[in-house]
Design a protein around this motif. Structure first.
Motif, PDB file in Angstrom:
ATOM      1  N   ASP A   1      35.733  22.269  19.503  1.00  0.00           N
ATOM      2  CA  ASP A   1      34.768  23.351  19.346  1.00  0.00           C
ATOM      3  C   ASP A   1      34.011  23.660  20.629  1.00  0.00           C
ATOM      4  O   ASP A   1      32.892  24.147  20.602  1.00  0.00           O
ATOM      5  N   GLY A   2      34.598  23.369  21.772  1.00  0.00           N
ATOM      6  CA  GLY A   2      33.930  23.644  23.038  1.00  0.00           C
ATOM      7  C   GLY A   2      34.324  22.627  24.092  1.00  0.00           C
ATOM      8  O   GLY A   2      35.467  22.165  24.138  1.00  0.00           O
ATOM      9  N   ILE A   3      33.374  22.264  24.947  1.00  0.00           N
ATOM     10  CA  ILE A   3      33.634  21.282  25.996  1.00  0.00           C
ATOM     11  C   ILE A   3      32.438  20.350  26.120  1.00  0.00           C
ATOM     12  O   ILE A   3      31.334  20.655  25.657  1.00  0.00           O
ATOM     13  N   CYS A   4      32.658  19.214  26.770  1.00  0.00           N
ATOM     14  CA  CYS A   4      31.582  18.347  27.223  1.00  0.00           C
ATOM     15  C   CYS A   4      31.708  18.255  28.730  1.00  0.00           C
ATOM     16  O   CYS A   4      32.838  18.172  29.256  1.00  0.00           O
ATOM     17  N   ALA A   5      30.591  18.305  29.439  1.00  0.00           N
ATOM     18  CA  ALA A   5      30.631  18.341  30.898  1.00  0.00           C
ATOM     19  C   ALA A   5      29.542  17.463  31.487  1.00  0.00           C
ATOM     20  O   ALA A   5      28.479  17.257  30.882  1.00  0.00           O
ATOM     21  N   SER A   6      29.838  16.932  32.672  1.00  0.00           N
ATOM     22  CA  SER A   6      28.796  16.276  33.460  1.00  0.00           C
ATOM     23  C   SER A   6      28.442  17.193  34.618  1.00  0.00           C
ATOM     24  O   SER A   6      29.322  17.813  35.232  1.00  0.00           O
ATOM     25  N   TRP A   7      27.136  17.287  34.904  1.00  0.00           N
ATOM     26  CA  TRP A   7      26.631  18.201  35.923  1.00  0.00           C
ATOM     27  C   TRP A   7      25.887  17.410  36.993  1.00  0.00           C
ATOM     28  O   TRP A   7      25.131  16.488  36.694  1.00  0.00           O
ATOM     29  N   LEU A   8      26.119  17.805  38.249  1.00  0.00           N
ATOM     30  CA  LEU A   8      25.507  17.137  39.398  1.00  0.00           C
ATOM     31  C   LEU A   8      24.378  17.994  39.948  1.00  0.00           C
ATOM     32  O   LEU A   8      24.455  19.222  39.926  1.00  0.00           O
ATOM     33  N   PRO A   9      23.313  17.348  40.459  1.00  0.00           N
ATOM     34  CA  PRO A   9      22.091  18.089  40.817  1.00  0.00           C
ATOM     35  C   PRO A   9      22.103  18.730  42.191  1.00  0.00           C
ATOM     36  O   PRO A   9      21.096  19.291  42.610  1.00  0.00           O
ATOM     37  N   ALA A  10      23.216  18.665  42.927  1.00  0.00           N
ATOM     38  CA  ALA A  10      23.286  19.285  44.253  1.00  0.00           C
ATOM     39  C   ALA A  10      24.743  19.479  44.636  1.00  0.00           C
ATOM     40  O   ALA A  10      25.646  18.895  44.038  1.00  0.00           O
ATOM     41  N   GLU A  11      24.984  20.317  45.626  1.00  0.00           N
ATOM     42  CA  GLU A  11      26.342  20.526  46.122  1.00  0.00           C
ATOM     43  C   GLU A  11      26.884  19.242  46.748  1.00  0.00           C
ATOM     44  O   GLU A  11      26.133  18.315  47.062  1.00  0.00           O
ATOM     45  N   ARG A  12      28.195  19.204  46.937  1.00  0.00           N
ATOM     46  CA  ARG A  12      28.868  18.021  47.463  1.00  0.00           C
ATOM     47  C   ARG A  12      28.269  17.605  48.811  1.00  0.00           C
ATOM     48  O   ARG A  12      28.088  18.418  49.710  1.00  0.00           O
ATOM     49  N   ASN A  13      27.947  16.314  48.921  1.00  0.00           N
ATOM     50  CA  ASN A  13      27.414  15.697  50.146  1.00  0.00           C
ATOM     51  C   ASN A  13      26.049  16.232  50.560  1.00  0.00           C
ATOM     52  O   ASN A  13      25.625  16.034  51.698  1.00  0.00           O
ATOM     53  N   ARG A  14      25.353  16.888  49.637  1.00  0.00           N
ATOM     54  CA  ARG A  14      24.009  17.388  49.935  1.00  0.00           C
ATOM     55  C   ARG A  14      22.971  16.463  49.286  1.00  0.00           C
ATOM     56  O   ARG A  14      23.170  15.992  48.166  1.00  0.00           O
ATOM     57  N   PRO A  15      21.863  16.200  49.988  1.00  0.00           N
ATOM     58  CA  PRO A  15      20.815  15.358  49.399  1.00  0.00           C
ATOM     59  C   PRO A  15      20.272  15.962  48.108  1.00  0.00           C
ATOM     60  O   PRO A  15      20.193  17.182  47.957  1.00  0.00           O
ATOM     61  N   VAL A  16      19.899  15.089  47.197  1.00  0.00           N
ATOM     62  CA  VAL A  16      19.350  15.531  45.918  1.00  0.00           C
ATOM     63  C   VAL A  16      17.847  15.753  46.058  1.00  0.00           C
ATOM     64  O   VAL A  16      17.117  14.827  46.396  1.00  0.00           O
ATOM     65  N   PRO A  17      17.351  16.961  45.824  1.00  0.00           N
ATOM     66  CA  PRO A  17      15.907  17.200  45.900  1.00  0.00           C
ATOM     67  C   PRO A  17      15.146  16.372  44.866  1.00  0.00           C
ATOM     68  O   PRO A  17      15.676  16.043  43.792  1.00  0.00           O
ATOM     69  N   ALA A  18      13.919  16.047  45.181  1.00  0.00           N
ATOM     70  CA  ALA A  18      13.087  15.267  44.274  1.00  0.00           C
ATOM     71  C   ALA A  18      12.944  15.974  42.929  1.00  0.00           C
ATOM     72  O   ALA A  18      12.789  17.195  42.866  1.00  0.00           O
ATOM     73  N   GLY A  19      13.039  15.201  41.872  1.00  0.00           N
ATOM     74  CA  GLY A  19      12.855  15.735  40.535  1.00  0.00           C
ATOM     75  C   GLY A  19      14.105  16.250  39.870  1.00  0.00           C
ATOM     76  O   GLY A  19      14.079  16.607  38.682  1.00  0.00           O
ATOM     77  N   ARG A  20      15.226  16.297  40.590  1.00  0.00           N
ATOM     78  CA  ARG A  20      16.491  16.736  39.992  1.00  0.00           C
ATOM     79  C   ARG A  20      17.354  15.532  39.628  1.00  0.00           C
ATOM     80  O   ARG A  20      17.371  14.533  40.352  1.00  0.00           O
ATOM     81  N   HIS A  21      18.077  15.660  38.528  1.00  0.00           N
ATOM     82  CA  HIS A  21      18.917  14.558  38.061  1.00  0.00           C
ATOM     83  C   HIS A  21      20.265  15.099  37.592  1.00  0.00           C
ATOM     84  O   HIS A  21      20.398  16.274  37.245  1.00  0.00           O
ATOM     85  N   ALA A  22      21.249  14.225  37.597  1.00  0.00           N
ATOM     86  CA  ALA A  22      22.512  14.556  36.948  1.00  0.00           C
ATOM     87  C   ALA A  22      22.266  14.665  35.445  1.00  0.00           C
ATOM     88  O   ALA A  22      21.238  14.209  34.926  1.00  0.00           O
ATOM     89  N   ARG A  23      23.217  15.245  34.722  1.00  0.00           N
ATOM     90  CA  ARG A  23      23.066  15.339  33.278  1.00  0.00           C
ATOM     91  C   ARG A  23      24.429  15.462  32.615  1.00  0.00           C
ATOM     92  O   ARG A  23      25.435  15.777  33.265  1.00  0.00           O
ATOM     93  N   ILE A  24      24.454  15.205  31.316  1.00  0.00           N
ATOM     94  CA  ILE A  24      25.631  15.404  30.485  1.00  0.00           C
ATOM     95  C   ILE A  24      25.257  16.452  29.455  1.00  0.00           C
ATOM     96  O   ILE A  24      24.155  16.426  28.885  1.00  0.00           O
ATOM     97  N   ALA A  25      26.162  17.404  29.212  1.00  0.00           N
ATOM     98  CA  ALA A  25      25.866  18.487  28.266  1.00  0.00           C
ATOM     99  C   ALA A  25      27.078  18.762  27.397  1.00  0.00           C
ATOM    100  O   ALA A  25      28.221  18.639  27.835  1.00  0.00           O
ATOM    101  N   ARG A  26      26.799  19.149  26.168  1.00  0.00           N
ATOM    102  CA  ARG A  26      27.853  19.616  25.283  1.00  0.00           C
ATOM    103  C   ARG A  26      27.683  21.121  25.124  1.00  0.00           C
ATOM    104  O   ARG A  26      26.592  21.615  24.823  1.00  0.00           O
ATOM    105  N   HIS A  27      28.776  21.854  25.356  1.00  0.00           N
ATOM    106  CA  HIS A  27      28.751  23.304  25.341  1.00  0.00           C
ATOM    107  C   HIS A  27      29.634  23.839  24.212  1.00  0.00           C
ATOM    108  O   HIS A  27      30.701  23.276  23.930  1.00  0.00           O
ATOM    109  N   GLY A  28      29.200  24.930  23.611  1.00  0.00           N
ATOM    110  CA  GLY A  28      30.007  25.604  22.607  1.00  0.00           C
ATOM    111  C   GLY A  28      31.118  26.419  23.245  1.00  0.00           C
ATOM    112  O   GLY A  28      31.250  26.481  24.481  1.00  0.00           O
ATOM    113  N   GLU A  29      31.916  27.082  22.425  1.00  0.00           N
ATOM    114  CA  GLU A  29      33.048  27.847  22.932  1.00  0.00           C
ATOM    115  C   GLU A  29      32.630  29.031  23.796  1.00  0.00           C
ATOM    116  O   GLU A  29      33.438  29.540  24.579  1.00  0.00           O
ATOM    117  N   ASP A  30      31.387  29.468  23.676  1.00  0.00           N
ATOM    118  CA  ASP A  30      30.892  30.558  24.513  1.00  0.00           C
ATOM    119  C   ASP A  30      30.159  30.055  25.749  1.00  0.00           C
ATOM    120  O   ASP A  30      29.618  30.850  26.517  1.00  0.00           O
TER     121      ASP A  30
END
Length: 408
Positions: free
Chosen positions: A113-142
């Motif tokens: 019924d959709g997808i599950c995804a992991s999301w990163l808080p910055a572009e590849r090899n870029r420092p992560v700004p303070a207050g941002r975190h990775a996350r896991i999300a479940r998305h519907g078909e839209d």
């Protein structure tokens, strides 16, 4: 066995998947030396290229749905896009999962019924700004978000870890907490779903020290998290249960986690794991040491090990297990088979084969074996091997679909 057929790919291969043992084989690769273009190629089991499609963005692994369509992630005008194609190469649909402009897709799996995804808080090899975190999300078909859970890599430490000093030179330091400056989806099996549990692994981009987060599949509730460590290969072992291997900085072990995120068994080895339909665990050891000390091993239920034949060389395809209990993999220029009695034989060899970039092994119908070395897809006929074992984890990604999801 006849000589293997070599099918040239446009560039370095990143992943293989197939809807079933009759193919077609879906291959993702670079477009030559262009590292910002994904090429999706469909090849039939006889080695004929059926079609190719190009997408903007760094390639990832293809995912095949239960209906036989193939999904690829790529870059769109507003961020990450997931596109579904049918077996003929026609676009079925494209969805843009809800995410922030600064976020980068780490990994995804396809659900009914959709997808599950992991999301990163910055572009590849870029420092992560303070207050941002990775996350896991479940998305519907839209692409809409059903739930989203932060994966906080706050302070990491591991005995014997080597980290980069302020002067960017390598320096050995005692175990001491540090905050990651860059965060990556883990290179090995970053997102697994075993029924009602998700295992999502994120790593510090400098040290490789990683944490696996265990979540409830339906609600996204965080159940537990593993201790920080040099995680490597992982596998689904049963409903809500996972195997997590550790290798590096003095670690060389595998732990089994139950659905509460608790370690219930450990073994003193790290391997590319296979699990047969009876629950037996085995595979070629994987250690960053040369000359090789690795063997093909079995992990017994009581935490002991069964040590099989010694393995020369270093680089290894992720193996596949046939229904006779024979594991097959490419290592040190040879296609090797280890049977259920841990007797090893050579199926094929290439002289002076030194390529290090390898795909997983695929077992197809009529005793065919397929795998990639760098930018070539090899298809071997009449190998004498059986069909892929009907188990929870008979090869990389848990099956031919390349979509590490079980629904028990």
């Amino acid at each position: 066995m006849t000589e293997p057929q070599s099918v040239p790919m446009p560039g370095q291969v990143w992943g293989l998947a197939a809807p079933d043992t009759g193919g077609p084989i879906f291959v993702t690769s670079y477009d030559g030396k262009n590292l910002s273009t994904t090429v999706l190629t469909a090849v039939d089991v006889a080695g004929e290229v059926l079609w190719r499609r190009e997408f903007d963005g760094h390639p990832g692994r293809p995912r095949v749905s239960t209906s036989g369509s193939v999904w690829v992630a790529h870059r769109g005008p507003t961020g990450a896009v997931l596109t579904e194609l049918d077996a003929a190469g026609s676009t079925v649909r494209s969805i843009t999962p809800e995410h922030e402009p600064f976020e980068r897709l780490g990994s995804f799996v396809v659900l009914p019924d959709g997808i599950c995804a992991s999301w990163l808080p910055a572009e590849r090899n870029r420092p992560v700004p303070a207050g941002r975190h990775a996350r896991i999300a479940r998305h519907g078909e839209d692409g809409s978000v059903r739930w989203s859970t932060p994966a906080v890599l706050d302070q990491l430490s591991f005995p014997g870890c080597i980290e980069i000093s302020a002067e960017t030179s390598w320096e050995a330091r005692p175990s001491k907490p540090w905050a990651p400056q860059t965060i990556e989806a883990h290179h090995w099996e970053p997102l697994l779903i075993a029924g009602h549990r998700i295992a999502a692994t994120f790593a510090d981009g400098r040290s490789g020290i990683a944490v696996t987060f265990f979540l409830d599949t339906t609600t996204g509730r965080l159940i537990a998290a593993s201790p920080p460590g040099p995680s490597h290969h992982k596998a689904i072992v049963g409903p809500g249960e996972f195997l997590i291997g550790s290798q590096g900085y003095g670690a060389f072990s595998t732990a089994q986690y139950d659905s509460s995120g608790t370690v219930v068994q450990e073994w003193p080895t790290h391997a590319m794991l296979l699990i047969d339909r009876h629950g037996a665990i085995s595979g070629p050891e994987s250690e960053n040491t040369t000359p090789s000390r690795s063997r093909f091993v079995g992990l017994e239920p009581d935490g002991t090990m069964r040590r099989g034949p010694a393995l020369s060389g270093y680089y290894t395809t992720y193996p596949a297990l046939d229904h006779h209990g024979t594991a097959v993999f490419w290592r040190d220029g040879r296609l090797l088979a280890v049977d259920a009695d841990f007797q090893m034989r050579e199926l094929f060899a290439l002289e002076d084969e030194k390529r290090a970039v390898m795909s997983k092994i695929m077992l197809l119908d009529q005793e065919r074996v397929a795998f990639a070395l760098h930018d070539e897809l090899f298809i071997l006929q009449s190998t004498g091997l059986g069909t892929l074992d009907n188990s929870v984890w008979p090869c990389a990604d848990g099956g031919l679909h390349g979509n590490p999801v079980t629904h028990q």
